[in-house]
Design an enzyme around this catalytic site. Structure first.
Site, PDB file in Angstrom:
ATOM      1  N   LYS A   3      10.130  17.853   1.935  1.00  0.00           N
ATOM      2  CA  LYS A   3      10.853  16.613   2.254  1.00  0.00           C
ATOM      3  C   LYS A   3      12.189  17.014   2.877  1.00  0.00           C
ATOM      4  O   LYS A   3      12.928  17.802   2.290  1.00  0.00           O
ATOM      5  CB  LYS A   3      11.089  15.793   0.987  1.00  0.00           C
ATOM      6  CG  LYS A   3       9.820  15.167   0.471  1.00  0.00           C
ATOM      7  CD  LYS A   3      10.047  14.202  -0.648  1.00  0.00           C
ATOM      8  CE  LYS A   3       8.707  13.596  -1.056  1.00  0.00           C
ATOM      9  NZ  LYS A   3       7.676  14.595  -1.416  1.00  0.00           N
ATOM     10  N   ASP A  12       6.703  15.714   4.734  1.00  0.00           N
ATOM     11  CA  ASP A  12       6.376  14.428   4.112  1.00  0.00           C
ATOM     12  C   ASP A  12       7.213  13.335   4.775  1.00  0.00           C
ATOM     13  O   ASP A  12       8.334  13.588   5.218  1.00  0.00           O
ATOM     14  CB  ASP A  12       6.741  14.454   2.615  1.00  0.00           C
ATOM     15  CG  ASP A  12       5.737  15.247   1.776  1.00  0.00           C
ATOM     16  OD1 ASP A  12       4.674  15.633   2.288  1.00  0.00           O
ATOM     17  OD2 ASP A  12       6.046  15.465   0.584  1.00  0.00           O
ATOM     18  N   GLN A  56       2.687   6.351   8.042  1.00  0.00           N
ATOM     19  CA  GLN A  56       2.371   5.368   6.988  1.00  0.00           C
ATOM     20  C   GLN A  56       1.827   4.083   7.616  1.00  0.00           C
ATOM     21  O   GLN A  56       2.516   3.453   8.419  1.00  0.00           O
ATOM     22  CB  GLN A  56       3.650   5.049   6.212  1.00  0.00           C
ATOM     23  CG  GLN A  56       4.297   6.264   5.567  1.00  0.00           C
ATOM     24  CD  GLN A  56       5.822   6.150   5.493  1.00  0.00           C
ATOM     25  OE1 GLN A  56       6.457   5.668   6.422  1.00  0.00           O
ATOM     26  NE2 GLN A  56       6.398   6.613   4.394  1.00  0.00           N
ATOM     27  N   ARG A 113      -0.908  13.792   8.769  1.00  0.00           N
ATOM     28  CA  ARG A 113      -1.456  13.239   7.518  1.00  0.00           C
ATOM     29  C   ARG A 113      -1.248  11.732   7.600  1.00  0.00           C
ATOM     30  O   ARG A 113      -0.135  11.276   7.875  1.00  0.00           O
ATOM     31  CB  ARG A 113      -0.706  13.786   6.303  1.00  0.00           C
ATOM     32  CG  ARG A 113      -1.164  13.145   4.988  1.00  0.00           C
ATOM     33  CD  ARG A 113      -0.161  13.363   3.858  1.00  0.00           C
ATOM     34  NE  ARG A 113      -0.031  14.750   3.508  1.00  0.00           N
ATOM     35  CZ  ARG A 113       1.089  15.264   2.951  1.00  0.00           C
ATOM     36  NH1 ARG A 113       2.133  14.493   2.717  1.00  0.00           N
ATOM     37  NH2 ARG A 113       1.142  16.537   2.646  1.00  0.00           N
ATOM     38  N   LYS A 158      -1.149   5.274   3.374  1.00  0.00           N
ATOM     39  CA  LYS A 158      -0.825   3.839   3.411  1.00  0.00           C
ATOM     40  C   LYS A 158       0.687   3.627   3.334  1.00  0.00           C
ATOM     41  O   LYS A 158       1.215   2.685   3.896  1.00  0.00           O
ATOM     42  CB  LYS A 158      -1.515   3.126   2.252  1.00  0.00           C
ATOM     43  CG  LYS A 158      -3.030   3.112   2.372  1.00  0.00           C
ATOM     44  CD  LYS A 158      -3.649   2.262   1.282  1.00  0.00           C
ATOM     45  CE  LYS A 158      -5.158   2.425   1.259  1.00  0.00           C
ATOM     46  NZ  LYS A 158      -5.794   1.662   0.165  1.00  0.00           N
ATOM     47  N   ALA A 189       4.312   4.740   0.564  1.00  0.00           N
ATOM     48  CA  ALA A 189       4.640   4.705  -0.858  1.00  0.00           C
ATOM     49  C   ALA A 189       5.965   4.018  -1.198  1.00  0.00           C
ATOM     50  O   ALA A 189       6.261   3.837  -2.362  1.00  0.00           O
ATOM     51  CB  ALA A 189       4.677   6.137  -1.389  1.00  0.00           C
ATOM     52  N   ARG A 217       7.368   7.610 -10.334  1.00  0.00           N
ATOM     53  CA  ARG A 217       6.820   6.879  -9.175  1.00  0.00           C
ATOM     54  C   ARG A 217       5.301   6.766  -9.266  1.00  0.00           C
ATOM     55  O   ARG A 217       4.728   5.748  -8.888  1.00  0.00           O
ATOM     56  CB  ARG A 217       7.225   7.555  -7.859  1.00  0.00           C
ATOM     57  CG  ARG A 217       8.676   7.284  -7.483  1.00  0.00           C
ATOM     58  CD  ARG A 217       8.971   7.682  -6.038  1.00  0.00           C
ATOM     59  NE  ARG A 217       8.865   9.120  -5.855  1.00  0.00           N
ATOM     60  CZ  ARG A 217       9.832   9.981  -6.174  1.00  0.00           C
ATOM     61  NH1 ARG A 217      10.969   9.540  -6.669  1.00  0.00           N
ATOM     62  NH2 ARG A 217       9.662  11.275  -6.007  1.00  0.00           N
ATOM     63  N   ARG A 218       4.637   7.790  -9.812  1.00  0.00           N
ATOM     64  CA  ARG A 218       3.171   7.706  -9.976  1.00  0.00           C
ATOM     65  C   ARG A 218       2.819   6.640 -11.017  1.00  0.00           C
ATOM     66  O   ARG A 218       1.835   5.939 -10.890  1.00  0.00           O
ATOM     67  CB  ARG A 218       2.570   9.059 -10.401  1.00  0.00           C
ATOM     68  CG  ARG A 218       2.749  10.186  -9.402  1.00  0.00           C
ATOM     69  CD  ARG A 218       1.962  10.025  -8.118  1.00  0.00           C
ATOM     70  NE  ARG A 218       2.526   9.168  -7.110  1.00  0.00           N
ATOM     71  CZ  ARG A 218       3.551   9.483  -6.305  1.00  0.00           C
ATOM     72  NH1 ARG A 218       4.126  10.639  -6.358  1.00  0.00           N
ATOM     73  NH2 ARG A 218       3.986   8.613  -5.412  1.00  0.00           N
TER      74      ARG A 218
HETATM   75  P1  FDA Z   1      -4.442   2.511  -3.245  1.00  0.00           P
HETATM   76  O1  FDA Z   1      -3.296   2.690  -4.198  1.00  0.00           O
HETATM   77  O2  FDA Z   1      -4.242   1.601  -2.080  1.00  0.00           O
HETATM   78  O3  FDA Z   1      -5.712   2.148  -4.048  1.00  0.00           O
HETATM   79  C1  FDA Z   1      -6.849   1.557  -3.437  1.00  0.00           C
HETATM   80  C2  FDA Z   1      -8.011   1.594  -4.399  1.00  0.00           C
HETATM   81  O4  FDA Z   1      -8.425   2.943  -4.606  1.00  0.00           O
HETATM   82  C3  FDA Z   1      -7.690   1.077  -5.797  1.00  0.00           C
HETATM   83  O5  FDA Z   1      -7.778  -0.310  -5.854  1.00  0.00           O
HETATM   84  C4  FDA Z   1      -8.761   1.781  -6.625  1.00  0.00           C
HETATM   85  O6  FDA Z   1      -9.991   1.149  -6.488  1.00  0.00           O
HETATM   86  C5  FDA Z   1      -8.836   3.152  -5.950  1.00  0.00           C
HETATM   87  N1  FDA Z   1      -7.923   4.101  -6.590  1.00  0.00           N
HETATM   88  C6  FDA Z   1      -6.685   4.464  -6.189  1.00  0.00           C
HETATM   89  N2  FDA Z   1      -6.146   5.387  -6.994  1.00  0.00           N
HETATM   90  C7  FDA Z   1      -7.047   5.609  -7.976  1.00  0.00           C
HETATM   91  C8  FDA Z   1      -7.079   6.453  -9.119  1.00  0.00           C
HETATM   92  N3  FDA Z   1      -6.066   7.251  -9.441  1.00  0.00           N
HETATM   93  N4  FDA Z   1      -8.190   6.416  -9.906  1.00  0.00           N
HETATM   94  C9  FDA Z   1      -9.229   5.596  -9.595  1.00  0.00           C
HETATM   95  N5  FDA Z   1      -9.247   4.795  -8.510  1.00  0.00           N
HETATM   96  C10 FDA Z   1      -8.186   4.782  -7.720  1.00  0.00           C
HETATM   97  N6  FDA Z   1       3.267   8.344   0.981  1.00  0.00           N
HETATM   98  C11 FDA Z   1       4.368   8.376   1.792  1.00  0.00           C
HETATM   99  O7  FDA Z   1       5.013   7.343   1.988  1.00  0.00           O
HETATM  100  N7  FDA Z   1       4.740   9.559   2.379  1.00  0.00           N
HETATM  101  C12 FDA Z   1       4.036  10.712   2.208  1.00  0.00           C
HETATM  102  O8  FDA Z   1       4.402  11.744   2.770  1.00  0.00           O
HETATM  103  C13 FDA Z   1       2.888  10.675   1.359  1.00  0.00           C
HETATM  104  N8  FDA Z   1       2.130  11.799   1.138  1.00  0.00           N
HETATM  105  C14 FDA Z   1       0.969  11.715   0.387  1.00  0.00           C
HETATM  106  C15 FDA Z   1       0.141  12.826   0.243  1.00  0.00           C
HETATM  107  C16 FDA Z   1      -1.064  12.718  -0.452  1.00  0.00           C
HETATM  108  C17 FDA Z   1      -1.947  13.932  -0.586  1.00  0.00           C
HETATM  109  C18 FDA Z   1      -1.467  11.468  -1.004  1.00  0.00           C
HETATM  110  C19 FDA Z   1      -2.778  11.307  -1.706  1.00  0.00           C
HETATM  111  C20 FDA Z   1      -0.632  10.370  -0.884  1.00  0.00           C
HETATM  112  C21 FDA Z   1       0.582  10.475  -0.200  1.00  0.00           C
HETATM  113  N9  FDA Z   1       1.434   9.373  -0.072  1.00  0.00           N
HETATM  114  C22 FDA Z   1       2.529   9.453   0.749  1.00  0.00           C
HETATM  115  C23 FDA Z   1       1.200   8.162  -0.912  1.00  0.00           C
HETATM  116  C24 FDA Z   1       0.442   7.071  -0.182  1.00  0.00           C
HETATM  117  O9  FDA Z   1       1.251   6.519   0.824  1.00  0.00           O
HETATM  118  C25 FDA Z   1       0.002   5.945  -1.148  1.00  0.00           C
HETATM  119  O10 FDA Z   1       1.163   5.357  -1.691  1.00  0.00           O
HETATM  120  C26 FDA Z   1      -0.863   6.412  -2.303  1.00  0.00           C
HETATM  121  O11 FDA Z   1      -1.780   7.385  -1.917  1.00  0.00           O
HETATM  122  C27 FDA Z   1      -1.660   5.211  -2.856  1.00  0.00           C
HETATM  123  O12 FDA Z   1      -2.572   4.705  -1.901  1.00  0.00           O
HETATM  124  P2  FDA Z   1      -4.137   5.096  -1.888  1.00  0.00           P
HETATM  125  O13 FDA Z   1      -4.579   5.071  -0.468  1.00  0.00           O
HETATM  126  O14 FDA Z   1      -4.328   6.386  -2.583  1.00  0.00           O
HETATM  127  O15 FDA Z   1      -4.904   3.991  -2.689  1.00  0.00           O
END
Ligand code: FDA
Length: 306
Positions: free
Chosen positions: A99, A133, A164, A183, A186, A188, A287-288
Site C-alpha cells: 500500500k 493495492d 475497484q 487485480r 469490487k 472495500a 475491517r474483515r
Molecule cells: P462479496 O462481499 O460481494 O460477497 C458476495 C457473495 O459471495 C456473498 O453474498 C456470499 O454469497 C459469498 N461470499 C463472500 N465472502 C464469503 C465468505 N467468506 N464465505 C462464504 N461466502 C462468501 N479492495 C480494495 O478496495 N482494494 C484492494 O486492493 C483490494 N485487494 C483485494 C485483494 C484480494 C485478494 C481480495 C480477495 C479482495 C481485495 N479487496 C480489495 C476487497 C474487495 O474489494 C471486496 O471488498 C471483498 O473481496 C469483498 O467482495 P467479494 O467480491 O469477495 O464478495
C-alpha cells in the site's frame, strides 16, 4: 439495523489509533490468527510453503497502518525489501502486495516513488512482481499516475495495481490500462454516491464488465473475489471465448473460503492467496469483521479460546 451498527463499530475500531497501538503489544488475538499469517516474515513464509505444497500461489502483504513520518515509511520499505528477499531465499512461489500510503504517499509523492523503486528493483532482480493495492478514492488518481511513472519513466514491467468496480470510472481506467496486469475487485472502502455505485447489483454488473474488458483485450487479469457467482461467470466466459487459463488467476484472502480455493486448483486454475502478516494486524482484522458479520464467529471462537 444490528448489522449496520456492528459494521460501524468495527470500522470505528479499525481506525482507532490507541487500539491499533495496543494490539501490537497483545500479539494476534480474538481469532485474528485465522486471517493473519503471524507477526513475523518467518511465520508468513511458513504459511506460503504450506499453501505452495497444496498447489496454491501467494501474495504477501506486510500490514501497516497510520504511517505519518519518513522514518516509519522507510521502515516499512525496508520490511518489504526484506520480505521480497525472503521469498527468493526460501524459494517460495509468492509475489508482494503493497500500500503506497505505507511507503509515504501522504508525506511526499517523490519520496514514495523512490521507496517503491527500491522494492521494485529488489523484485526485478529475481523476476518477481509487485502489486500496488488500491486504497480509498482520494488516492486513486495518484496511484494510477505513479503506476504509469514506474512503468514508463523507470521501465518497471513488474508492477501492476487494482481497479475497484464500485467506482464510476472503473471501466474507463481498465480500458486505459490495457496490457497492464490488473487485480480487479469490487472495492472495500466507504465512498460517496458521487464517485461510486452504492447498489450491490450495479457493482456486480460493473465487476463483470471490467473483467470481460480486460480479459477480452488480452491482458493478464486477477479476479479477486470470494463470490462464487462471479467465479462461475468468469469460468464460463473464459471457456466460451477461448481465453486460456494462463491469462488469468483467481485471488482470495488468507483464511476465507479455503474449500473453494482448493477446488479451483483441482480444476486447473491459478489460485493466489493474499497473505497479510505483521504486528499491525488490528485494523485489517476489524475491517474483515465489518465486511461480513459471519466473520465475527472467528472472533468469538478466538476470544474464548485464549
Ligand atoms: P462479496 O462481499 O460481494 O460477497 C458476495 C457473495 O459471495 C456473498 O453474498 C456470499 O454469497 C459469498 N461470499 C463472500 N465472502 C464469503 C465468505 N467468506 N464465505 C462464504 N461466502 C462468501 N479492495 C480494495 O478496495 N482494494 C484492494 O486492493 C483490494 N485487494 C483485494 C485483494 C484480494 C485478494 C481480495 C480477495 C479482495 C481485495 N479487496 C480489495 C476487497 C474487495 O474489494 C471486496 O471488498 C471483498 O473481496 C469483498 O467482495 P467479494 O467480491 O469477495 O464478495
Amino acid at each position: 439495523m444490528l448489522a449496520t451498527v456492528s459494521k460501524n463499530v468495527f470500522l470505528y475500531a479499525s481506525q482507532n489509533k490507541v487500539l491499533n497501538k495496543a494490539a501490537k503489544r497483545w500479539g494476534l488475538r480474538f481469532g485474528a490468527s485465522q486471517v493473519v499469517a503471524g507477526v513475523t516474515i518467518h511465520s508468513a513464509i511458513q504459511k506460503v510453503k504450506d499453501l505452495n505444497a497444496k498447489g496454491l500461489v501467494c501474495t504477501l502483504d506486510h500490514l501497516g497502518e497510520f504511517v505519518s513520518s519518513r522514518e516509519e515509511a522507510i521502515e516499512a520499505t525496508d520490511y518489504n525489501v526484506r520480505t521480497m528477499e525472503a521469498i527468493t531465499k526460501e524459494g517460495v512461489n509468492s509475489n508482494l502486495s503493497v500500500k503506497m500510503t505505507q511507503l509515504g504517499l501522504d508525506i511526499d509523492r517523490d519520496f514514495c516513488v523512490s521507496n517503491m523503486r527500491r522494492i521494485l528493483e529488489t523484485a526485478k532482480r529475481t523476476n518477481n512482481f509487485v502489486r500496488i493495492d488500491m486504497e480509498d478514492y482520494s488516492h486513486c488518481q495518484i496511484t494510477l499516475d505513479i503506476l504509469k511513472e514506474l512503468r514508463e519513466k523507470y521501465g518497471f514491467d513488474n508492477v501492476g495495481t487494482v481497479i475497484q468496480s464500485y467506482l464510476h470510472r472503473a471501466h474507463d481506467d481498465v480500458k486505459d490500462l490495457k496490457g497492464i496486469p490488473l487485480r480487479l475487485v469490487k472495492g472495500a472502502y466507504k465512498e460517496s454516491s458521487e464517485v461510486a455505485y452504492q447498489d450491490k447489483a450495479k457493482i456486480d454488473e460493473n465487476y463483470m464488465t471490467i473483467i470481460k474488458e480486460h480479459l477480452s483485450n488480452g491482458s493478464y487479469t486477477a479476479i479477486a473475489s470470494h463470490d462464487h457467482h462471479i467465479i462461475a461467470e468468469v469460468k464460463q466466459f473464459a471457456k466460451e471465448n477461448n481465453i486460456p487459463n494462463a491469462q488469468f488467476e483467481f485471488q482470495m484472502l488468507y483464511g476465507f473460503r479455503s474449500e473453494l480455493q482448493h477446488s479451483l486448483v483441482k480444476e486447473g486454475y491459478t489460485m493466489r492467496v493474499y497473505i497479510p502478516f505483521g504486528d499491525d494486524w488490528f485494523g485489517y482484522f476489524m475491517r474483515r469483521l465489518a465486511e461480513r458479520p459471519q466473520n465475527v464467529a472467528f472472533a468469538v471462537k478466538g476470544f474464548f479460546s485464549k
